[in-house]
Design an enzyme around this catalytic site. Sequence first.
Site, short mmCIF file in Angstrom:
data_model
loop_
_atom_site.label_atom_id
_atom_site.label_comp_id
_atom_site.label_asym_id
_atom_site.label_seq_id
_atom_site.Cartn_x
_atom_site.Cartn_y
_atom_site.Cartn_z
NE ARG A 1 43.77 -41.15 23.34
CZ ARG A 1 42.78 -41.37 24.17
NH1 ARG A 1 43.03 -41.71 25.41
NH2 ARG A 1 41.53 -41.27 23.79
CG ASP B 1 38.33 -51.75 24.60
OD1 ASP B 1 38.72 -50.84 23.86
OD2 ASP B 1 38.05 -52.88 24.19
CG ASP C 1 36.32 -46.94 29.19
OD1 ASP C 1 35.37 -46.14 29.24
OD2 ASP C 1 37.50 -46.57 29.18
CD GLU D 1 36.33 -48.03 24.64
OE1 GLU D 1 37.22 -47.86 23.79
OE2 GLU D 1 36.23 -47.33 25.67
#
Length: 183
Positions: free
Chosen positions: A23, A105, A120, A123
């Site tokens: 990101r 994560d 998360d 994840e």
Amino acid sequence: MEKICIGDKYQIQCYKHDGKVHRCWEEAVVLDVQKDYIVFGNNKTLVTRAEGVSWRTREPAIMYFFKDEWYNVIAQLKKDGIYYYCNIATPYIIEENTIKYIDYDLDLRIFPTGEYKILDRMEYKYHKKIMNYSDELDVAIKNGLDDLINRYKDNSKIFSSEENYKYYNIYEEVKKYNETHDF
């Protein structure tokens, strides 16, 4: 190392362990430089995910990036109070006007009520397995989460509403100055 000054603008790039960009944030404005962390601010900045999906943030944010800690903290100044989104991540580096870190994560979400939640976990387990996180890395990540929770419970000033609104006022002044001085 480049000199970092209040009012400087940087981009933010978040990576995953495999080296892929996860990101990017278009803008972060320097609000304060401490010996162990830097404070940035932004508002309605463009965020782009690796898949190309983009959006603008909805509210002002004050961000703390640490030189030696395995987390960063984003204070989101919403109408109903400050929410904290804390990423378990490597300490930051700065290259070519860009703040860079690897996200691992696990996240800590802190609500205006004072409650918090670890996000998360699944994840994290999945990425730990498929990206082969080492035992040392796993310990650093878990220690980072523990340190962050303890810092919150100890009422660290980074979790102070007064401190974050003070930084937001600095952000507003810096933005106004930059707009009137063609930066």
